[in-house]
Design an enzyme around this catalytic site. Structure first.
Site, short mmCIF file in Angstrom:
data_model
loop_
_atom_site.label_atom_id
_atom_site.label_comp_id
_atom_site.label_asym_id
_atom_site.label_seq_id
_atom_site.Cartn_x
_atom_site.Cartn_y
_atom_site.Cartn_z
CE1 TYR A 1 64.84 82.34 98.92
CE2 TYR A 1 62.51 82.35 98.37
CZ TYR A 1 63.81 82.70 98.08
OH TYR A 1 64.09 83.42 96.95
CE1 TYR B 1 65.26 87.57 95.65
CE2 TYR B 1 63.65 87.94 93.90
CZ TYR B 1 64.44 87.08 94.64
OH TYR B 1 64.42 85.75 94.36
CG ASP C 1 63.90 92.71 87.88
OD1 ASP C 1 62.79 92.33 87.44
OD2 ASP C 1 64.56 92.06 88.72
CE LYS D 1 58.08 87.64 90.66
NZ LYS D 1 57.95 86.48 91.52
N1 PMP Z 1 63.27 90.03 89.84
C1 PMP Z 1 62.23 90.39 90.59
C2 PMP Z 1 61.91 91.85 90.74
C3 PMP Z 1 61.44 89.42 91.22
O1 PMP Z 1 60.41 89.79 92.00
C4 PMP Z 1 61.76 88.05 91.02
C5 PMP Z 1 60.94 86.93 91.66
N2 PMP Z 1 60.45 87.18 92.92
C6 PMP Z 1 62.85 87.72 90.22
C7 PMP Z 1 63.59 88.74 89.64
C8 PMP Z 1 63.25 86.29 89.99
O2 PMP Z 1 62.32 85.64 89.21
P1 PMP Z 1 62.19 84.03 89.24
O3 PMP Z 1 61.72 83.69 90.62
O4 PMP Z 1 61.19 83.73 88.17
O5 PMP Z 1 63.54 83.49 88.94
#
Ligand code: PMP
Length: 422
Positions: A16, A143, A244, A273
């Site tokens: 970003y 997100y 998620d 993560k």
């Molecule tokens: N879903 C959520 C809830 C996240 O916080 C993130 C990463 N910030 C993602 C998906 C995407 O994961 P990545 O950055 O490993 O592609």
């Protein structure tokens, strides 16, 4: 040799970040425990766990050992038609530790890819049942990642929807709950979701949301009753629920998985993560036997996804070591301690003029400001205070490694206080 910051500025694209006016970048040469070491020798206490991932701290002897041992055996081998112990052991652990009916594991390269996989599973599930269902219902302030399908279910106002209009499929967004995790449950908080669900459920492939904690879309914590009612509606109408837990999984909210706050289980679960303790990229999408078998009974006869680095043995070996550490259970006490300290340290910050509100849950602390912060300026102050925090917009937030002690946490919150004072 020193890190060539000028080359970095001229040629290296950071997350970003503008190439015209790049944000300053701090050269890090090593990381140990909860500390990052800058090239000039300064050490910063890390409040970010490298974006939720380094839960056990950096340079961890057991994770290092797992990586080194696996490196001696094989770093990578294709997963099509081949299997290996690191992947089998990892999937065994994931099936055992996640909520009950989840038992089929698809290993993916990153969080965003695991969301793509989850959405594709839902689409193929309905196709196999002879229905064309192409809509997803999700929440504002959500997100789910930066790839196209993940972006299409990410908050339309906060994100790139306007930029990519015409390229992104248009899905349905319900208001996210206003009430916080610790507030009394307000049934009105479910009205918009219920209305949108009832109006669209025959077209819905799935509901997708972040359980309890909405991360990058606003750092909001909502009431478990909301999640219970979502599960109930999905059950009543046969709609799949995708949770998620890429940010919340593996103890961050005080429960191993945030779904547990509501006592529910999704049909599809995304993890990432912290899966490898922050060592390298790896994610997983888990589902039930029913969903998996239905997907594979369709015309395609299989699930249509298979990335080159699927099930990477090195990543799986480190993930196994990370999950072994989780299995030892120290995280519970560590996260509870961090939560107790945040409950004591954050409320006084509301006296600062710039601060609108504070909130915390598990090992997550959030300070919301009235106006967006100037990232480069405030980060400079944090670094002078010996702390690493990367805010965005009106959110100055931390999710420290679970091993952070009270003194270190105090220093991190003190830096927030200094950075937000005039
Ligand atoms: N879903 C959520 C809830 C996240 O916080 C993130 C990463 N910030 C993602 C998906 C995407 O994961 P990545 O950055 O490993 O592609």
């Amino acid at each position: 040799m020193t890190i060539d910051i000028q080359f970095d500025q001229d040629h290296v694209w950071h997350p970003y970040t503008s190439t015209l006016d790049p944000l300053p970048c701090y050269p890090v040469t090593r990381a140990d425990g909860v500390e990052l070491t800058l090239e000039d020798g300064r050490r910063l206490i890390d409040g970010m766990s490298s974006w939720w991932s380094a839960i056990h701290g950096y340079n961890h002897p057991e994770l290092n050992q797992a990586a080194a041992a696996q490196l001696e055996q094989m770093s990578h081998v294709m997963f099509g038609g081949i299997t290996h112990k690191p992947a089998v052991e990892l999937c065994r652990k994931l099936v055992a530790m996640t909520p009950e009916p989840l038992e089929k594991v698809f290993l993916a390269d990153s969080g965003s890819v695991s969301v793509e996989v989850a959405l594709k599973m839902a689409l193929q599930y309905w196709a196999a049942k002879g229905e064309r269902r192409a809509k997803f219902l999700t929440l504002r302030h959500g997100y789910h990642g930066d790839t196209f399908a993940a972006m299409s279910v990410t908050d339309p106002d906060n994100s790139m929807h306007s930029l990519y209009k015409g390229f992104l499929p248009e899905h349905i967004f319900a208001d996210s709950p206003e009430g916080g995790f610790f507030d009394p449950w307000n049934p009105d908080d479910f009205s918009d979701f219920r209305n949108k669900f009832m109006a669209s459920h025959q077209q819905l492939a799935a509901v997708i949301l972040e359980p309890i904690v909405q991360g990058a879309g606003g750092m909001r914590f909502y009431h478990p009753e909301f999640l219970r009612q979502v599960r109930q509606l999905c059950d009543q109408h046969g709609v799949l629920l995708i949770c998620d837990e890429i940010a919340t999984g593996f103890g961050r909210t005080g429960k191993l998985f945030a779904c547990e706050h509501a006592g529910i289980s999704p049909d599809i679960l995304c993890l990432g993560k912290a899966l490898t303790g922050g060592y390298m990229t790896l994610a997983a999408t888990l589902t039930t036997k029913h969903v998996a078998d239905t997907v594979c009974s369709g015309a395609a006869g299989c699930f249509m996804h298979g990335p080159t680095f699927m099930g990477n043995p090195l990543a799986c070996a480190v993930a196994n070591a990370s999950l072994t550490l989780i299995g030892e259970g120290h995280w519970q006490n560590q996260v509870a301690q961090i939560e107790t300290h945040l409950a004591e340290l954050l409320p006084p910050l509301t006296e600062l003029e710039k601060v609108k509100s504070v909130r915390w849950l598990g090992a997550i602390g959030v300070v919301e400001t009235h106006e967006p912060v100037h990232v480069a300026e405030i980060q400079k102050v944090f670094v002078e205070q010996g702390v690493w925090i990367r805010p965005f917009g009106r959110l100055v937030y931390i999710m420290p490694p679970y091993i952070m002690d009270a003194t270190q946490l105090r220093q991190v919150v003190r830096a927030m206080e200094v950075g937000l004072s005039d």
